[in-house]
Design a protein around this motif. Structure first.
Motif, PDB file in Angstrom:
ATOM      1  N   THR A 434      29.455  72.206  18.707  1.00 15.55           N
ATOM      2  CA  THR A 434      30.218  71.202  19.557  1.00 15.55           C
ATOM      3  C   THR A 434      30.455  70.011  19.144  1.00 15.55           C
ATOM      4  N   ARG A 435      31.535  69.539  19.534  1.00 18.06           N
ATOM      5  CA  ARG A 435      31.750  67.826  19.291  1.00 18.06           C
ATOM      6  C   ARG A 435      31.623  67.258  20.512  1.00 18.06           C
ATOM      7  N   ALA A 436      31.316  67.777  21.638  1.00 21.08           N
ATOM      8  CA  ALA A 436      31.148  67.304  22.724  1.00 21.08           C
ATOM      9  C   ALA A 436      29.756  66.823  23.033  1.00 21.08           C
ATOM     10  N   PHE A 437      29.216  65.550  22.459  1.00 17.22           N
ATOM     11  CA  PHE A 437      27.839  65.269  22.505  1.00 17.22           C
ATOM     12  C   PHE A 437      27.105  65.558  23.802  1.00 17.22           C
ATOM     13  N   LEU A 438      27.781  65.059  25.109  1.00 15.81           N
ATOM     14  CA  LEU A 438      27.276  65.073  26.266  1.00 15.81           C
ATOM     15  C   LEU A 438      27.119  66.547  26.655  1.00 15.81           C
ATOM     16  N   SER A 439      27.574  67.464  26.051  1.00 10.82           N
ATOM     17  CA  SER A 439      27.793  68.653  26.727  1.00 10.82           C
ATOM     18  C   SER A 439      26.499  69.580  26.038  1.00 10.82           C
ATOM     19  N   ILE A 440      25.763  68.984  24.932  1.00  8.78           N
ATOM     20  CA  ILE A 440      24.767  69.689  24.259  1.00  8.78           C
ATOM     21  C   ILE A 440      23.790  70.445  25.111  1.00  8.78           C
ATOM     22  N   PRO A 441      23.113  69.540  26.155  1.00 10.96           N
ATOM     23  CA  PRO A 441      22.135  70.164  26.900  1.00 10.96           C
ATOM     24  C   PRO A 441      22.630  70.951  27.939  1.00 10.96           C
ATOM     25  N   ALA A 442      24.061  70.771  28.211  1.00  6.99           N
ATOM     26  CA  ALA A 442      24.442  72.080  29.128  1.00  6.99           C
ATOM     27  C   ALA A 442      24.594  73.422  28.621  1.00  6.99           C
ATOM     28  N   ARG A 443      25.145  73.268  27.249  1.00  4.96           N
ATOM     29  CA  ARG A 443      25.253  74.715  26.865  1.00  4.96           C
ATOM     30  C   ARG A 443      23.809  75.258  26.297  1.00  4.96           C
ATOM     31  N   HIS A 444      22.961  74.664  25.996  1.00  3.88           N
ATOM     32  CA  HIS A 444      21.616  75.058  25.748  1.00  3.88           C
ATOM     33  C   HIS A 444      21.327  75.561  26.987  1.00  3.88           C
ATOM     34  N   ASP A 445      21.169  74.909  28.187  1.00  5.32           N
ATOM     35  CA  ASP A 445      20.603  75.396  29.644  1.00  5.32           C
ATOM     36  C   ASP A 445      21.478  76.635  29.847  1.00  5.32           C
ATOM     37  N   THR A 446      22.516  76.713  29.675  1.00  6.16           N
ATOM     38  CA  THR A 446      23.381  77.996  29.948  1.00  6.16           C
ATOM     39  C   THR A 446      22.859  79.138  29.241  1.00  6.16           C
ATOM     40  N   ALA A 447      22.653  78.935  28.009  1.00  3.49           N
ATOM     41  CA  ALA A 447      21.935  80.034  27.069  1.00  3.49           C
ATOM     42  C   ALA A 447      20.587  80.444  27.502  1.00  3.49           C
ATOM     43  N   ARG A 448      19.730  79.238  28.065  1.00  2.00           N
ATOM     44  CA  ARG A 448      18.242  79.673  28.478  1.00  2.00           C
ATOM     45  C   ARG A 448      18.276  80.342  29.870  1.00  2.00           C
ATOM     46  N   ARG A 449      19.217  80.010  30.735  1.00  2.13           N
ATOM     47  CA  ARG A 449      19.494  80.744  31.915  1.00  2.13           C
ATOM     48  C   ARG A 449      19.673  82.291  31.622  1.00  2.13           C
ATOM     49  N   VAL A 450      20.582  82.396  30.874  1.00  2.00           N
ATOM     50  CA  VAL A 450      21.180  83.705  30.640  1.00  2.00           C
ATOM     51  C   VAL A 450      20.116  84.617  30.068  1.00  2.00           C
ATOM     52  N   ASP A 451      19.447  84.211  29.049  1.00  2.00           N
ATOM     53  CA  ASP A 451      18.185  84.870  28.588  1.00  2.00           C
ATOM     54  C   ASP A 451      17.183  85.043  29.419  1.00  2.00           C
ATOM     55  N   ALA A 452      16.847  83.851  30.201  1.00  2.00           N
ATOM     56  CA  ALA A 452      15.845  84.391  31.401  1.00  2.00           C
ATOM     57  C   ALA A 452      16.194  85.528  32.064  1.00  2.00           C
ATOM     58  N   ALA A 453      17.541  85.681  32.623  1.00  3.08           N
ATOM     59  CA  ALA A 453      17.996  86.641  33.370  1.00  3.08           C
ATOM     60  C   ALA A 453      17.869  87.800  32.800  1.00  3.08           C
ATOM     61  N   TYR A 454      18.076  88.171  31.365  1.00  3.73           N
ATOM     62  CA  TYR A 454      18.353  89.190  30.753  1.00  3.73           C
ATOM     63  C   TYR A 454      16.576  89.946  30.580  1.00  3.73           C
ATOM     64  N   LEU A 455      15.822  88.825  30.123  1.00  3.67           N
ATOM     65  CA  LEU A 455      14.307  89.173  30.339  1.00  3.67           C
ATOM     66  C   LEU A 455      13.842  89.827  31.351  1.00  3.67           C
TER      67      LEU A 455
END
Length: 487
Positions: A434-455
């Motif tokens: 991303t070029r949108a600096f402020l969205s970096i934690p949001a995007r990583h948080d989304t990935a972490r939630r999805v991985d937690a749900a799958y696991l």
């Protein structure tokens, strides 16, 4: 029946008449089943505060080197984020009204563009962009009302006040986001002065690394390719009028990037094929290309040879090679002509890997110095090609869903498609791209939630023990990206 103003704005207010509150649910993206959700919540709690490893992105190093306050809400949240602007464009909003291609905006122009975002908030319902924007507004900028035409100016004023504060400057955000490493994307001719400035600054404790992106010098079909290789030669102090000169210049610039902290190179072409030519053929085609006399088929053949040479260099210098084909760049010519590249008009296409990568993997696939991370936005190849390839070749990692696929449902499909064949260890970890600096934690948080749900589902189905799921969640978050990108 005609639609009234009251009907079109009813969704913007609560039953009490006030604006709808912006409160992202703490269990968003976790499973609906209560028992599975409880497991997912436990897994997510174990990884949500881990450091962010960002091995592929487009935040300028200059922002952190200069540490200046962000200019305005629109140039921070709207204009640079083509995820945001492309959906507004699909609703009929011209890109220039969102600040694209215009340079610095006046306060009135910035405010008007932000009003368009807020008035079109419903456009983002059900999209990954909605998750990112909500997280950014609520958790980074402390906005607690939903954007709308009615609240646009108030939200703009609040964001403008927040980004003027010292704790919202780039370096403070780097610390606040828990970033442990941030990779930028850089042209091979870049002098990397901002990376040098950070490295020389005794007050800087973070890690920002460049990434070598040579597409402009490999994509022979580009009309500006001859000028690009001339520029490359001037910077490398090598005569690039010959094929041998191109190779020498690339090797010199790769070495320069490594000296400044680079661990990977980044490549994006229409297809994934990298195939060597006979040396005499390569030299002849290169000479024709420099003269502007190469045919389209000859240009493709030379480009595939040059990409193979990049893989050969990677097997020698150890820079990780990342490959992300399957994109039709700048699909709308008028948008490219008016606004330039990378403004959201790129469209996914199909791609083939098994035969395309055979020359590279045959030559370097078992070389311990060679490491290849393959991304795609063609989901059909996950289980058919990429997972089986990564399940055999020790050099190959499957890149996590990105770009059009870095969305909750697509991330879940990815895990289901690749895990049964190649497990978790051969996937590269999330990239925010991303070029949108402020969205970096949001995007990583989304990935972490999805991985937690799958696991959690695997635990609920007794396919993993809970302690194993905790280990996998940790590794996917911080271990895999470090190993895949040699960070």
């Amino acid at each position: 029946m005609a639609t009234t103003t009251a009907q079109t704005t009813a969704h913007l207010v609560t039953p009490t008449g006030g604006p709808r509150r912006l409160r992202p649910h703490p269990d968003r993206l976790l499973p609906a089943d209560p028992a599975t959700r409880a497991v997912a919540r436990e897994l997510y709690d174990g990884i949500r505060d881990l450091p962010i490893v960002s091995p592929h992105g487009h935040v300028p190093a200059a922002w952190l080197a200069e540490d200046a306050a962000f200019r305005d809400p629109t140039s921070l949240l709207v204009t640079p984020d083509h995820y945001v602007t492309r959906l507004m464009h699909a609703q009929g909003v011209p890109l220039d009204r969102l600040g694209v291609g215009r340079g610095p905006l006046s306060e009135a122009e910035s405010r008007e563009a932000f009003r368009l975002l807020c008035a079109g908030w419903r456009t983002y319902r059900g999209t990954a962009v909605r998750h990112w924007l909500e997280h950014t507004l609520a958790h980074v900028l402390d906005v607690d009302v939903e954007p709308s035409a009615a609240t646009a100016d108030a939200v703009y004023d609040q964001v403008a006040d927040r980004i003027a504060a010292p704790d919202l400057r780039p370096r403070a955000l780097y610390d606040r986001f828990g970033l442990s490493v941030l990779a930028t994307t850089d042209d091979p001719t870049d002098d990397l002065r901002h990376h040098r400035a950070l490295a020389a600054d005794p007050s800087w404790r973070g890690r920002v690394v460049p990434t070598f992106r040579p597409d402009a010098y490999v994509e022979v079909r580009r009309s500006d390719w001859p000028d690009a290789v001339t520029r490359l030669g001037a910077v490398a102090d090598v005569d690039t009028a010959t094929y041998a000169g191109w190779i020498a210049a690339m090797e010199a610039r790769r070495s320069y990037f490594q000296e400044h902290g680079a661990t990977s190179t980044d490549h994006s072409h229409r297809d994934a094929r990298a195939e060597p030519l006979e040396r005499s053929v390569a030299e002849r085609l290169y000479a024709r290309a420099v003269a502007g006399a190469v045919t389209p088929d000859e240009a493709d053949a030379l480009r595939r040879d040059l990409l193979f040479q990049m893989a050969r260099m990677a097997s020698e210098d150890g820079l990780v090679m990342t490959l992300h084909p399957a994109v039709a760049r700048d699909h709308h010519p008028g948008t490219r002509d008016r606004y330039g590249a990378d403004v959201g008009a790129d469209i996914p296409v199909g791609v083939e890997f098994t035969d395309a990568l055979r020359p590279v993997l045959g030559a370097f696939g078992t070389n311990p110095r060679f490491q290849l991370v393959v991304f795609t936005i063609d989901e059909t190849v996950y289980s058919r090609e990429l997972a089986p390839l990564a399940g055999f070749y020790p050099s190959l990692y499957v890149g996590a869903p990105w770009w059009f696929l870095d969305a909750p449902e697509a991330m879940t499909r990815f895990r289901s498609a690749v895990t049964e064949t190649t497990g978790f260890t051969r996937t590269a970890g999330f990239v925010d791209d991303t070029r949108a600096f402020l969205s970096i934690p949001a995007r990583h948080d989304t990935a972490r939630r999805v991985d937690a749900a799958y696991l959690a589902r695997l635990v609920a189905e007794h396919r993993l023990d809970l302690d194993e799921a905790h280990e996998v969640a940790h590794d996917l978050t911080v271990v895999n990206p470090r190993e895949a990108f040699r960070l």
